[in-house]
Design a protein around this motif. Structure first.
Motif, PDB file in Angstrom:
ATOM      1  N   ASN A 135       0.860  -1.170   0.000  1.00 31.35           N
ATOM      2  CA  ASN A 135       0.000   0.000   0.000  1.00 31.35           C
ATOM      3  C   ASN A 135       0.901   1.227   0.000  1.00 31.35           C
ATOM      4  O   ASN A 135       1.623   1.465   0.980  1.00 31.35           O
ATOM      5  N   ILE A 136       0.875   1.965  -1.096  1.00 31.75           N
ATOM      6  CA  ILE A 136       1.768   3.104  -1.274  1.00 31.75           C
ATOM      7  C   ILE A 136       1.497   4.184  -0.230  1.00 31.75           C
ATOM      8  O   ILE A 136       2.422   4.735   0.364  1.00 31.75           O
ATOM      9  N   GLU A 137       0.230   4.488   0.004  1.00 36.00           N
ATOM     10  CA  GLU A 137      -0.119   5.565   0.926  1.00 36.00           C
ATOM     11  C   GLU A 137       0.274   5.228   2.365  1.00 36.00           C
ATOM     12  O   GLU A 137       0.860   6.047   3.071  1.00 36.00           O
ATOM     13  N   LEU A 138      -0.036   4.022   2.814  1.00 37.98           N
ATOM     14  CA  LEU A 138       0.255   3.622   4.187  1.00 37.98           C
ATOM     15  C   LEU A 138       1.667   3.067   4.357  1.00 37.98           C
ATOM     16  O   LEU A 138       2.121   2.873   5.485  1.00 37.98           O
ATOM     17  N   GLN A 139       2.337   2.780   3.239  1.00 36.29           N
ATOM     18  CA  GLN A 139       3.666   2.169   3.232  1.00 36.29           C
ATOM     19  C   GLN A 139       3.665   0.881   4.052  1.00 36.29           C
ATOM     20  O   GLN A 139       4.542   0.650   4.891  1.00 36.29           O
ATOM     21  N   GLN A 140       2.666   0.047   3.794  1.00 35.94           N
ATOM     22  CA  GLN A 140       2.545  -1.246   4.454  1.00 35.94           C
ATOM     23  C   GLN A 140       2.631  -2.343   3.408  1.00 35.94           C
ATOM     24  O   GLN A 140       2.108  -2.200   2.313  1.00 35.94           O
ATOM     25  N   LEU A 141       3.265  -3.458   3.785  1.00 39.77           N
ATOM     26  CA  LEU A 141       3.367  -4.553   2.843  1.00 39.77           C
ATOM     27  C   LEU A 141       3.068  -5.884   3.503  1.00 39.77           C
ATOM     28  O   LEU A 141       3.218  -6.042   4.706  1.00 39.77           O
ATOM     29  N   THR A 142       2.627  -6.823   2.664  1.00 41.90           N
ATOM     30  CA  THR A 142       2.512  -8.223   3.052  1.00 41.90           C
ATOM     31  C   THR A 142       3.192  -9.009   1.948  1.00 41.90           C
ATOM     32  O   THR A 142       3.143  -8.624   0.779  1.00 41.90           O
ATOM     33  N   ALA A 143       3.845 -10.088   2.323  1.00 37.04           N
ATOM     34  CA  ALA A 143       4.565 -10.899   1.345  1.00 37.04           C
ATOM     35  C   ALA A 143       4.313 -12.365   1.627  1.00 37.04           C
ATOM     36  O   ALA A 143       4.168 -12.771   2.782  1.00 37.04           O
ATOM     37  N   GLY A 144       4.270 -13.158   0.557  1.00 37.38           N
ATOM     38  CA  GLY A 144       4.086 -14.591   0.702  1.00 37.38           C
ATOM     39  C   GLY A 144       4.782 -15.333  -0.419  1.00 37.38           C
ATOM     40  O   GLY A 144       5.129 -14.756  -1.443  1.00 37.38           O
ATOM     41  N   SER A 145       4.984 -16.624  -0.201  1.00 34.55           N
ATOM     42  CA  SER A 145       5.590 -17.477  -1.220  1.00 34.55           C
ATOM     43  C   SER A 145       4.839 -18.786  -1.287  1.00 34.55           C
ATOM     44  O   SER A 145       4.101 -19.150  -0.368  1.00 34.55           O
ATOM     45  N   GLU A 146       5.047 -19.495  -2.373  1.00 37.49           N
ATOM     46  CA  GLU A 146       4.362 -20.763  -2.616  1.00 37.49           C
ATOM     47  C   GLU A 146       5.387 -21.866  -2.836  1.00 37.49           C
ATOM     48  O   GLU A 146       6.578 -21.611  -2.940  1.00 37.49           O
ATOM     49  N   GLN A 147       4.895 -23.086  -2.933  1.00 37.95           N
ATOM     50  CA  GLN A 147       5.702 -24.259  -3.284  1.00 37.95           C
ATOM     51  C   GLN A 147       6.931 -24.407  -2.396  1.00 37.95           C
ATOM     52  O   GLN A 147       8.058 -24.552  -2.871  1.00 37.95           O
ATOM     53  N   ASN A 148       6.724 -24.354  -1.094  1.00 33.61           N
ATOM     54  CA  ASN A 148       7.788 -24.559  -0.105  1.00 33.61           C
ATOM     55  C   ASN A 148       8.927 -23.550  -0.179  1.00 33.61           C
ATOM     56  O   ASN A 148      10.007 -23.795   0.330  1.00 33.61           O
ATOM     57  N   ARG A 149       8.708 -22.441  -0.874  1.00 33.51           N
ATOM     58  CA  ARG A 149       9.702 -21.372  -0.850  1.00 33.51           C
ATOM     59  C   ARG A 149       9.333 -20.424   0.275  1.00 33.51           C
ATOM     60  O   ARG A 149       8.215 -20.431   0.780  1.00 33.51           O
ATOM     61  N   ARG A 150      10.258 -19.600   0.658  1.00 30.38           N
ATOM     62  CA  ARG A 150      10.029 -18.706   1.771  1.00 30.38           C
ATOM     63  C   ARG A 150      10.194 -17.257   1.331  1.00 30.38           C
ATOM     64  O   ARG A 150      10.826 -16.966   0.320  1.00 30.38           O
ATOM     65  N   VAL A 151       9.654 -16.358   2.131  1.00 26.86           N
ATOM     66  CA  VAL A 151       9.858 -14.928   1.933  1.00 26.86           C
ATOM     67  C   VAL A 151      11.216 -14.572   2.511  1.00 26.86           C
ATOM     68  O   VAL A 151      11.575 -15.039   3.586  1.00 26.86           O
TER      69      VAL A 151
END
Length: 163
Positions: A135-151
């Motif tokens: 979110n550009i305005e709030l400068q908040q992020l969430t991150a995720g990965s799939e297939q047994n990979r990690r953030v």
């Protein structure tokens, strides 16, 4: 002479005022080698050397599809590339950059969704994952990965020079 100084002062103060307006209030400019649009469906497609600017915001991609079917101010921009890139100066002239194979920019929520080989860098720190929502305005992020990979998150410590 006084008139020239007054005109120069007004010109430079108006330039400074324009520079302080938030990016999201400024016009969006799109440049590309080719474009197609369906006015009836409210969809436009831009291909090859796509560059979108809005104030300090700059997104570059191979292709851009804009869906404007939800109405003015609710457009969704979908950028694709290998990679598509985003950069912007946020409050306090702090740069944020990102890249992914797909960048989705939702104007209404001012949110970027980075998909496939996504990474975002801000204040010297880096986040990598399969999907990053920012979110550009709030400068908040969430991150995720799939297939047994990690953030992956890498924090860069501040040095005395940066303080």
């Amino acid at each position: 002479m006084k008139t020239k100084l007054l005109i120069a002062a007004v010109f430079f103060s108006s330039q400074a005022l324009a520079a302080t307006k938030p990016d999201h209030t400024l016009p969006i400019a799109i440049n590309a080698d080719n474009t197609e649009a369906s006015i009836r469906d409210n969809i436009a497609v831009y291909v090859n050397n796509v560059e979108v600017t809005q104030g300090s915001l700059l997104i570059k991609a191979d292709k851009l599809e804009i869906n404007a079917s939800a109405g003015k101010g609710n457009e969704v921009f979908i950028f694709t590339g290998r990679p598509a890139t985003y950069s912007q100066l946020l409050e306090g002239d702090r740069p944020v950059t990102a890249q992914a194979n797909e960048i989705r920019y939702d104007l209404a929520s001012r949110t970027l969704t980075l998909t496939a080989d996504a990474e975002l860098t801000q204040s010297g720190s880096l986040v990598r994952g399969d999907v990053i929502r920012y979110n550009i305005e709030l400068q908040q992020l969430t991150a995720g990965s799939e297939q047994n990979r990690r953030v992956t998150t890498i924090f860069t410590p501040e040095t005395k020079e940066n303080q």
